[in-house]
Design a protein around this motif. Sequence first.
Motif, PDB file in Angstrom:
ATOM      1  N   MET A  36       0.819  -1.206   0.000  1.00 35.58           N
ATOM      2  CA  MET A  36       0.000   0.000   0.000  1.00 35.58           C
ATOM      3  C   MET A  36       0.858   1.265   0.000  1.00 35.58           C
ATOM      4  O   MET A  36       0.335   2.379   0.026  1.00 35.58           O
ATOM      5  N   GLY A  37       2.173   1.081  -0.009  1.00 34.41           N
ATOM      6  CA  GLY A  37       3.072   2.230  -0.032  1.00 34.41           C
ATOM      7  C   GLY A  37       4.029   2.229   1.135  1.00 34.41           C
ATOM      8  O   GLY A  37       3.923   1.411   2.059  1.00 34.41           O
ATOM      9  N   ASP A  38       4.984   3.152   1.082  1.00 36.56           N
ATOM     10  CA  ASP A  38       5.983   3.277   2.144  1.00 36.56           C
ATOM     11  C   ASP A  38       5.623   4.387   3.123  1.00 36.56           C
ATOM     12  O   ASP A  38       6.103   4.413   4.254  1.00 36.56           O
ATOM     13  N   ALA A  39       4.793   5.312   2.690  1.00 33.86           N
ATOM     14  CA  ALA A  39       4.275   6.375   3.546  1.00 33.86           C
ATOM     15  C   ALA A  39       2.894   6.745   3.009  1.00 33.86           C
ATOM     16  O   ALA A  39       2.633   6.626   1.814  1.00 33.86           O
ATOM     17  N   ALA A  40       2.018   7.168   3.895  1.00 33.93           N
ATOM     18  CA  ALA A  40       0.652   7.494   3.460  1.00 33.93           C
ATOM     19  C   ALA A  40       0.133   8.721   4.193  1.00 33.93           C
ATOM     20  O   ALA A  40       0.442   8.935   5.369  1.00 33.93           O
ATOM     21  N   LEU A  41      -0.661   9.501   3.475  1.00 38.01           N
ATOM     22  CA  LEU A  41      -1.329  10.659   4.072  1.00 38.01           C
ATOM     23  C   LEU A  41      -2.826  10.382   4.095  1.00 38.01           C
ATOM     24  O   LEU A  41      -3.494  10.440   3.050  1.00 38.01           O
ATOM     25  N   GLY A  79      -9.491   7.517   0.550  1.00 36.39           N
ATOM     26  CA  GLY A  79      -9.117   8.790   1.160  1.00 36.39           C
ATOM     27  C   GLY A  79      -7.647   8.878   1.516  1.00 36.39           C
ATOM     28  O   GLY A  79      -7.253   9.763   2.297  1.00 36.39           O
ATOM     29  N   TYR A  80      -6.838   7.980   0.953  1.00 38.97           N
ATOM     30  CA  TYR A  80      -5.405   7.959   1.255  1.00 38.97           C
ATOM     31  C   TYR A  80      -4.591   8.361   0.030  1.00 38.97           C
ATOM     32  O   TYR A  80      -4.905   7.976  -1.104  1.00 38.97           O
ATOM     33  N   LEU A  81      -3.516   9.100   0.281  1.00 40.68           N
ATOM     34  CA  LEU A  81      -2.525   9.383  -0.752  1.00 40.68           C
ATOM     35  C   LEU A  81      -1.277   8.614  -0.358  1.00 40.68           C
ATOM     36  O   LEU A  81      -0.623   8.939   0.641  1.00 40.68           O
ATOM     37  N   ASN A  82      -0.997   7.561  -1.110  1.00 39.20           N
ATOM     38  CA  ASN A  82       0.109   6.657  -0.791  1.00 39.20           C
ATOM     39  C   ASN A  82       1.349   6.979  -1.611  1.00 39.20           C
ATOM     40  O   ASN A  82       1.263   7.214  -2.819  1.00 39.20           O
ATOM     41  N   PHE A  83       2.501   6.954  -0.943  1.00 38.26           N
ATOM     42  CA  PHE A  83       3.768   7.259  -1.598  1.00 38.26           C
ATOM     43  C   PHE A  83       4.667   6.026  -1.608  1.00 38.26           C
ATOM     44  O   PHE A  83       4.810   5.346  -0.582  1.00 38.26           O
TER      45      PHE A  83
END
Length: 565
Positions: A36-41, A79-83
């Motif tokens: 799902m990513g390494d960091a998420a907002l 609702g998540y922005l995944n990086f």
Amino acid sequence: MEMDLKTALAETIAAAAGLPAGEVLEMIETPPDPKMGDAALPCFKLAKELRKAPPVIAQELAEKIEAPDFVARAEVTGGYLNFFYDRKFYAESVLQMLGKAREDWGRSEIGAGRTVVIDYSSVNIAKPFHIGHLSSTAIGSALYKIYQHLGYNVVGVNHLGDWGTQFGKLIAAYKMWGNDDEINRDSVSAMLKLYVRFHEEAEQDESLNEQGRAWFKKIEDGDEEALRIFGWFKELTLREAKRVYELLDVQFDSFAGESFYNDKIPAVLDELREKNLLEQSEGAFVVRLDEEGLPPAIILKSDGTTLYATRDLAAAEYRKKTYDFYKNLYVVAYQQNLHFKQLFAVLKKMGHAWADGCEHVAFGMVSLEDGTMSTRKGKIVLLEDVLKKAVEKTLAVIEEKNPGLADKKKAASDIGIGAVIFSTLSQSRIKDITFSFDRVLNYDGETGPYVQYTHTRCASVLARHEDTGAQADLTVLENDDAFAVLKLLASFPQTLVAASEKNEPFYVTRYLLDLAQAFNKYYYEYRIIDDNAAQTKARVALTQAVKDTLKTGLRLLGIKAPNKM
């Protein structure tokens, strides 16, 4: 490093969203699944402020943000922005930093100019150094090393239990039944026999307790003979304790015990009287703590004698004046929770704002599989005996599995003692521990020997590698298994900070187990050394980084990291 990347990411997002960077940083989280990513907002908190649905906010930010170099891509999921980090960039950054730091990885100056006083172990004079002291000693020593690594000035205090009627009883027993040769030879063991005999005899003859009180009065009055005998007992006890401390790699900067504060108590009593805090209650003098929801703190008994609380007040004031501490930690079992709540509350009522820097680092009890201990009944297990038994059992394992190992006795000592320490620190400190040799010496479980063995595995790989001077091909570390190891390596500095903030060495033991497991998974899936020199160079660099970090983490717990076992 992980925190640095999140900070940079937060600044980028904040600029695009028109929000404070600190606020965004608090919102960024690490997804539970790496896919799902390494960091998420999570954008849910922004919905009310921006008056938009979280998925809309996430999509608008994804289109607006100019991603930093270390971000390979950003994706919107609900609702998540995944990086997702650029793995080659990440590997290069982590290995470069670790290559420079080596065993100093995680060292920082966040504690520069601040002093932390740690009160731990605190053995009792003329009583055995038993397994019940293990938690306080191991936790305090680990915190000492962790705080030092973070740049704090650390003062380790062994607040010796060297005051009380029990010492009068011991001298009375010595005068009646003691043998100098036996005490010089057997030290604390001989004193324990006298102590146990005194209590057995006193159950039949109450007058013995009067003799004990009389001898303690002589200590209080400075009687030459009483002080000579007590000083002798103290010297023998410390000599035996220091032998155990050397085995555990534990150090102290002060051995100021309870008796050290006797001449400082009158000033504390005067201060309490001047501030109208002392009240008489049933003959005793107390400080009321009704507003704090606590029972009164007894400062002086009806006969005028002092208590632990009185001496601890004097000790706290002395430590503040002497060391000007930022934190003053008491590593003491949870049975003393009320005592420390009262102590800190009294200090605050005295107007000492620095009392907020005082903290009780509570821990659970240690018992053996066959039950608890009692000094009065002589049912105790010496800590030195536990350590020796751990070393003996480890040596037997080495003789069976690796009889050709050089310096087997040293290896057995490093592994056996390390296993005892690691086991003590392997769970949240507040939990009770039931000690089991079979469990702590297991090479396959979540134990100290398992972490040490992973370190030796790394050392073995590095010893076989011949550097050809090839340029490392870091693309070989972009797979999930290598990346998992890299992310753990990057998180070590923050783990140490968290351990200091919570005073939980368990965070470090858990981290070491996670790193060892992640590396072993990688080790079994990929050949570290093969015919491709560039790929080998990258994998060897990863192995070196793991070895250095494991060694540093173990050292901060007071555990050796052998190269062979």
